[in-house]
Enzyme design. Structure first.
Site, PDB file in Angstrom:
ATOM      1  CE  LYS A 119       2.893 -25.795 -27.602  1.00  0.00           C
ATOM      2  NZ  LYS A 119       2.533 -24.635 -26.578  1.00  0.00           N
ATOM      3  CD  GLU A 144      -4.838  -9.618 -34.725  1.00  0.00           C
ATOM      4  OE1 GLU A 144      -5.220 -10.405 -33.725  1.00  0.00           O
ATOM      5  OE2 GLU A 144      -3.835  -8.899 -34.377  1.00  0.00           O
ATOM      6  CD  GLU A 193      -5.382  -7.143 -29.913  1.00  0.00           C
ATOM      7  OE1 GLU A 193      -4.878  -7.564 -29.016  1.00  0.00           O
ATOM      8  OE2 GLU A 193      -6.198  -7.704 -30.442  1.00  0.00           O
TER       9      GLU A 193
HETATM   10  C1  GLA Z   1      -4.820 -10.410 -30.646  1.00  0.00           C
HETATM   11  C2  GLA Z   1      -3.358 -10.268 -31.024  1.00  0.00           C
HETATM   12  C3  GLA Z   1      -2.561 -11.152 -31.794  1.00  0.00           C
HETATM   13  C4  GLA Z   1      -2.935 -12.601 -31.238  1.00  0.00           C
HETATM   14  C5  GLA Z   1      -4.315 -12.595 -31.470  1.00  0.00           C
HETATM   15  C6  GLA Z   1      -4.741 -14.083 -31.177  1.00  0.00           C
HETATM   16  O1  GLA Z   1      -5.887 -10.318 -31.378  1.00  0.00           O
HETATM   17  O2  GLA Z   1      -3.086  -8.822 -31.651  1.00  0.00           O
HETATM   18  O3  GLA Z   1      -1.167 -10.714 -31.553  1.00  0.00           O
HETATM   19  O4  GLA Z   1      -2.345 -12.518 -30.120  1.00  0.00           O
HETATM   20  O5  GLA Z   1      -5.018 -11.801 -30.324  1.00  0.00           O
HETATM   21  O6  GLA Z   1      -6.144 -14.314 -31.013  1.00  0.00           O
END
Ligand code: GLA
Ligand code: ZN
Length: 678
Positions: free
Chosen positions: A358, A309, A154
């Site tokens: 967590k 994701e 990201e």
């Molecule tokens: C982002 C990050 C992940 C995680 C998620 C949580 O997409 O890339 O590492 O922190 O958010 O939703």
């Protein structure tokens, strides 16, 4: 880009996996593999935040744990998207080389902490990243279990350090050549802010200039270019070390800081992280909104993308983190595939035990078993994707397109006037998108630089800034027979935010048969109405309400189809149409309610004989239809995001690939049908 990449030949299923958090629990690592296999997981993203575990001290590498994991995963049929760990650098590096730390717009250098916060210019950081990436590529770049590179994580943010400022000045020199040219383009005669030399230029800052709009715009363009340059540097290191595996980076929902279209040529495939706020409003609306973002991501390369994701349960960071209702996880996952994704991946495979994530949902939670509701749905979704294996690599063909352009958004939101509290740009784009989708069409959501040649119908909502040559593209689109919908507040400024002289929409007044004269901005809660003109050719008879903006136009030879109902401009045009060349150009003067878009687009598409995905089929409300096609087969997805079961009447010849019942679709149900074309 690696030349060879097309598709992985199957649907990928998995997610972010952080075994380095569990190295002292071998039994857990073993259980992870068993549970992943049970859930049909075939890929994990590994090593995203692993730098300090891979290089605990400068120059001392420890790749043994990673090697052991990659081997074990591979032996168990699970491939790896191997990450470069630049998203989170080790503590020792920040201490020894403070220049790797980012500087904010007020000139303050960050301390070590958090993640995604490095300088993109620092030669030290670039060197350290190159070294690490080369080590990774030498060690794992040809491993059969590693199928692609997950570059950083990201990318986002910006750095204002002296090194980045110097880069910005060179970028400007290259763009403008002379300081006179820059002064002219940036209109620095205003408030007497002219530069005498490039050395005086600094990025925007609350302590300095923040209202030279063209400076702000060029800075944002520069930040995108810097980030892409950094990413290319990361990929080059992998290539130099001999790995030609495809590379991607994970993008974010409506992230304002980067123009993702500029990544199109630098990555082998596009991927993104999707976290909708489900169950806050109607799921049908959240699904439409998410669908549009999937389409934006797919349209960047006009190839299958990857859902990198998503959350299998509740997130931990939304203001209220709701769990997903039964069936929603499966529906939301398959929606990505319906819009052109070749994967469904989660954050995360196993829930962390401590620190800030967590309580973020995961495939395997702290309890750790396979008998949870979430795990059951994850397993079910994995089984679905195995059935959809043949769809991998298939494309989405769209007749309709819609312009959503980052640079336009930057310019318009910074413009000062006509409404500074909210322009509703995204919402306005969505209204056209929803109308196309409700009419049963696939939609590409493209930017101004992309070609218009594949499309029969095009919506151009609030394209305030015309990037170089855009008006020419629109002219020829209409001339060759295209149907154009343009809205108010379009064609106002050029690409350095200088207002066009001589009338707007710039270069299109003859095509549209009108000229914009004044834009009335409405207070929140204030409304006007669009009233149909008697016997209008669309055959529409009801009035619709509008808010936020009412454009007052001078018509030359366009036909008014609707007129305003209220205020001193009652009776003046609210929707016009003009025939030009072989096409039609519609101008929507106000921020109309959704049903206006649905009805107007619906009628126009019908009159233009634009064929929907399922001609002649009336779909119940809340049911989404999309399609993907390969050389031999068209796959049609029907998804019910409503809370009630619906009845369907579908053509005989469509064969179910997923979900057997062609007559009824339960709430959050998905039906995938196929039709052979050869
Ligand atoms: C982002 C990050 C992940 C995680 C998620 C949580 O997409 O890339 O590492 O922190 O958010 O939703
Ligand atoms: Zn910097």
């Amino acid at each position: 880009m690696s030349e060879v990449f097309h598709s992985f030949g199957k649907m990928l299923y998995g997610g972010d996996y952080n075994p380095e958090q569990w190295l002292d629990h071998p039994e857990i690592l073993e259980q992870d593999i068993a549970l992943m296999k049970e859930a049909h997981i075939n890929v994990v993203s590994l090593g995203i935040f692993s730098w300090s575990a891979l290089e605990p001290e400068e120059g001392r590498y420890d790749f043994s744990w990673m090697e052991e994991r990659i081997n074990t995963l591979y032996e168990n049929g699970i491939s790896v998207f191997l990450a470069t760990p630049s998203g989170s650098r080790p503590r020792w590096m920040a201490e020894k080389y403070p220049e790797v730390l980012r500087v904010d717009a007020r000139g303050q250098r960050a301390r070590y902490g958090e993640r995604h916060n490095h300088c993109y210019t620092s030669p030290v950081y670039r060197q350290k990243v190159r070294q690490m990436n080369m080590e990774l590529a030498k060690r794992f770049g040809s491993h059969p279990g590693v199928i692609a590179w997950h570059i950083s994580n990201e990318y986002g943010g910006e750095c204002h350090c002296p090194l980045c400022q110097a880069e910005f000045r060179s970028w400007l020199k290259k763009k403008y050549g002379t300081i006179e040219n820059l002064n002219r383009s940036w209109y620095t005669a205003f408030w007497g802010h002219a530069y005498q030399d490039f050395d005086q230029v600094e990025g925007p800052s609350p302590l300095g200039d923040s209202s030279v709009h063209a400076l702000n715009l060029d800075w944002k363009r520069f930040v995108t270019d810097r980030t892409v340059d950094f990413m290319k540097h990361e990929i080059q290191a992998l290539r130099d070390a001999g790995s030609d595996k495809p590379a991607t980076t994970n993008m974010m929902y409506y992230y304002d800081g980067l123009n993702y279209h500029k990544f199109a040529d630098a990555v082998d495939f596009v991927s993104w992280d999707n976290y909708p706020v489900w169950h806050k409003g109607p799921e049908t609306e959240t699904a439409m909104d998410t669908g549009m973002y999937h389409d934006i991501m797919r349209s960047i390369q006009k190839k299958p993308f990857y859902l990198m994701e998503s959350c299998p349960a509740a997130t931990n960071w939304q203001s209220v983190s709701k769990v997903k209702r039964p069936g929603l996880l499966e529906a939301a996952s398959l929606q990505a595939v319906a819009h052109g994704s070749d994967s469904v991946q989660y954050f995360q495979i196993r829930q962390s035990r401590g620190s800030s994530e967590k309580f973020h949902g995961a495939v395997i939670d702290h309890y750790g078993g396979n008998d949870t509701r979430v795990f059951g749905e994850v397993r079910q979704t994995g089984a679905d994707l195995e059935k959809l294996r043949d769809l991998a690599g298939s494309s989405v063909r769209a007749q309709a397109a819609l312009i959503y352009d980052w640079e336009n958004r930057w310019a318009m939101e910074d413009a000062a006037g006509p409404r500074n509290q909210n322009l509703f740009y995204k919402e306005t784009v969505e209204k056209s998108y929803y109308a196309f989708r409700k009419a049963g069409l696939n939609v590409d959501v493209i930017d101004m630089e992309q070609s218009l040649e594949d499309y029969q119908v095009l919506a151009v909502p609030m394209v305030y800034m015309f990037r170089v040559g855009f008006e020419e593209k629109l002219r020829s689109f209409v001339e060759r027979g295209g149907t154009l919908f343009m809205t108010y507040w379009s064609g106002i400024v050029d690409d350095t935010d200088l207002c066009f002289l001589g009338g707007s929409p710039h270069g299109l007044m003859d095509v549209l048969g009108l000229r914009h004269e004044e834009l009335d901005a409405l207070y929140d809660g204030e409304t006007n109405r669009a009233v149909p003109v008697a016997d209008n050719p669309l055959g529409l008879t009801r009035s619709y309400s509008c808010e936020h903006f009412c454009d007052l136009v001078k018509v030359t030879d366009a036909k008014p189809l609707f007129v305003y109902g209220d205020d001193f401009y009652a009776g003046q045009p609210a929707l016009t149409c003009h025939s030009w060349g072989r096409g039609q150009a519609y101008y929507i003067c106000a921020d109309m309610e959704q049903s206006f878009y649905d009805d107007v687009y619906g009628k126009v598409l019908e009159q233009q004989k634009i064929r929907p995905i399922l001609p002649g089929v009336k779909l119940p409300e809340g049911v989404e239809v999309t399609s993907r096609e390969s050389d031999t087969t068209v796959y049609i997805f029907l998804q019910n995001f409503g809370r009630e079961e619906v009845q369907l009447e579908l053509p005989e010849e469509l064969e179910p690939v997923l979900g057997g019942d062609k007559k009824r679709l339960p709430s959050f149900g998905t039906l995938v049908l196929e039709r052979k074309v050869k």
